[in-house]
Design an enzyme around this catalytic site. Structure first.
Site, PDB file in Angstrom:
ATOM      1  N   HIS A  31      -3.607   7.035  15.121  1.00 10.46           N
ATOM      2  CA  HIS A  31      -3.677   5.682  15.610  1.00 10.46           C
ATOM      3  C   HIS A  31      -2.100   5.263  15.226  1.00 10.46           C
ATOM      4  O   HIS A  31      -1.394   4.455  16.052  1.00 10.46           O
ATOM      5  CB  HIS A  31      -4.732   4.714  14.929  1.00 10.46           C
ATOM      6  CG  HIS A  31      -4.708   4.785  13.370  1.00 10.46           C
ATOM      7  ND1 HIS A  31      -5.026   5.722  12.886  1.00 10.46           N
ATOM      8  CD2 HIS A  31      -4.992   3.724  12.622  1.00 10.46           C
ATOM      9  CE1 HIS A  31      -5.137   5.461  11.573  1.00 10.46           C
ATOM     10  NE2 HIS A  31      -4.843   4.231  11.412  1.00 10.46           N
ATOM     11  N   ARG A  32      -1.773   5.323  13.981  1.00 11.83           N
ATOM     12  CA  ARG A  32      -0.416   4.769  13.546  1.00 11.83           C
ATOM     13  C   ARG A  32       0.416   5.695  14.427  1.00 11.83           C
ATOM     14  O   ARG A  32       1.700   5.308  14.611  1.00 11.83           O
ATOM     15  CB  ARG A  32      -0.439   5.220  12.039  1.00 11.83           C
ATOM     16  CG  ARG A  32       0.911   4.424  11.618  1.00 11.83           C
ATOM     17  CD  ARG A  32       0.935   4.359  10.047  1.00 11.83           C
ATOM     18  NE  ARG A  32      -0.266   3.526   9.662  1.00 11.83           N
ATOM     19  CZ  ARG A  32      -1.350   3.484   8.929  1.00 11.83           C
ATOM     20  NH1 ARG A  32      -1.688   4.679   8.438  1.00 11.83           N
ATOM     21  NH2 ARG A  32      -2.176   2.322   8.779  1.00 11.83           N
ATOM     22  N   GLY A  64      -7.766   5.285   2.533  1.00 10.62           N
ATOM     23  CA  GLY A  64      -8.717   4.531   3.094  1.00 10.62           C
ATOM     24  C   GLY A  64      -9.881   5.231   3.581  1.00 10.62           C
ATOM     25  O   GLY A  64     -10.573   6.057   2.939  1.00 10.62           O
ATOM     26  N   ASP A  99      -1.022  -3.777  10.777  1.00  5.86           N
ATOM     27  CA  ASP A  99      -2.275  -4.239  10.290  1.00  5.86           C
ATOM     28  C   ASP A  99      -3.246  -3.106  11.061  1.00  5.86           C
ATOM     29  O   ASP A  99      -3.199  -2.701  12.252  1.00  5.86           O
ATOM     30  CB  ASP A  99      -2.699  -5.352  10.814  1.00  5.86           C
ATOM     31  CG  ASP A  99      -3.922  -5.938  10.316  1.00  5.86           C
ATOM     32  OD1 ASP A  99      -4.086  -5.975   8.969  1.00  5.86           O
ATOM     33  OD2 ASP A  99      -4.836  -6.399  10.859  1.00  5.86           O
ATOM     34  N   ASN A 110       0.802  -1.209   0.040  1.00  6.25           N
ATOM     35  CA  ASN A 110      -0.054  -0.018  -0.136  1.00  6.25           C
ATOM     36  C   ASN A 110       0.813   1.287  -0.039  1.00  6.25           C
ATOM     37  O   ASN A 110       1.556   1.488   0.968  1.00  6.25           O
ATOM     38  CB  ASN A 110      -0.857  -0.015   1.219  1.00  6.25           C
ATOM     39  CG  ASN A 110      -1.847   1.213   1.432  1.00  6.25           C
ATOM     40  OD1 ASN A 110      -1.420   2.172   1.038  1.00  6.25           O
ATOM     41  ND2 ASN A 110      -3.267   0.933   1.961  1.00  6.25           N
ATOM     42  N   LYS A 129       0.481   3.992   2.816  1.00  8.96           N
ATOM     43  CA  LYS A 129       0.948   3.403   4.042  1.00  8.96           C
ATOM     44  C   LYS A 129       2.480   3.267   4.011  1.00  8.96           C
ATOM     45  O   LYS A 129       2.994   3.728   5.307  1.00  8.96           O
ATOM     46  CB  LYS A 129       0.385   1.884   4.376  1.00  8.96           C
ATOM     47  CG  LYS A 129       0.312   1.337   5.643  1.00  8.96           C
ATOM     48  CD  LYS A 129      -0.017  -0.232   5.700  1.00  8.96           C
ATOM     49  CE  LYS A 129      -1.707  -0.069   5.791  1.00  8.96           C
ATOM     50  NZ  LYS A 129      -2.231  -1.441   6.319  1.00  8.96           N
TER      51      LYS A 129
END
Length: 200
Positions: A186-187, A159, A77, A19, A22
């Site tokens: 969150h990452r 996303g 993930d 991705n 990402k």
């Protein structure tokens, strides 16, 4: 007694993802600590089937598969957890977008599932795993809570970002400058934990 975390001491880190969005975020976040990045895609590694039942299990599966190429590998993930949908799409967040990675369709599916529901809370979850060729792994999990909006807004993220407004903000991740998102996503939460654990 908890084991002492293993530190990353190499030059090259494999990002176990195909991705591009990402990969870009991960390289931005780990840039100060890693000299050279390569990706599973560049190494021609296949994407393993994600058979885990948790974010961490899937991150570990992907990282271990990439580390088999001989370098320390990092996998993430992540997904969108929506309580009103019973936690879906959760670990199936990417799969909701189908083989064409059509996140406009995936966002519509979420919105259709929320029809008639008053709870629009959600959280993004990100599990990160570092895996060494000898099989050792280090894993962490980060979160960011927020609310889902419709229609989607912004084109800066990827996303489900255009429909997610993080708590304390009135813009979506899709409208937010990447540097700002990197500070509180969150990452970013997971990376802070991983850097403290394995890169300092």
């Amino acid at each position: 007694m908890a084991s002492i975390p293993r530190r990353f001491t190499g030059d090259t880190l494999v990002i176990a993802s195909h991705n591009k969005g990402k990969v870009r975020e991960i390289a931005d976040l780990l840039g100060p600590y890693v000299r050279t990045f390569t990706t599973a895609g560049e190494l021609g590694l296949p994407e393993p089937e994600e058979t885990g039942t948790t974010f961490i299990a899937n991150a570990e599966l992907k990282a271990r598969a990439a580390a088999a190429a001989g370098h320390v590998a990092m996998a993430d993930d992540s997904g969108l957890v929506v309580p009103a949908l019973g936690g879906d799409p959760g670990i199936y967040s990417a799969r909701w977008a189908g083989p064409e990675k059509d996140f406009a369709m995936a966002m519509r599916k979420v919105e259709e599932g929320l029809a008639g529901k008053t709870d629009r809370s959600a959280c993004f979850v990100c599990a990160l795993t570092l895996a060494w060729p000898d099989g050792h792994v280090e894993s962490v999990e980060g979160r960011c809570s927020g609310t889902l909006v419709w229609p989607p807004r912004g084109d800066k993220g990827f996303g489900y970002d255009p429909m997610f407004v993080p708590d304390g903000f009135d813009i979506t991740f899709g409208e937010m400058e990447p540097a700002r998102k990197h500070e509180m996503s969150h990452r970013a939460d997971a990376f802070r934990q991983l850097v403290d654990r394995c890169f300092r």
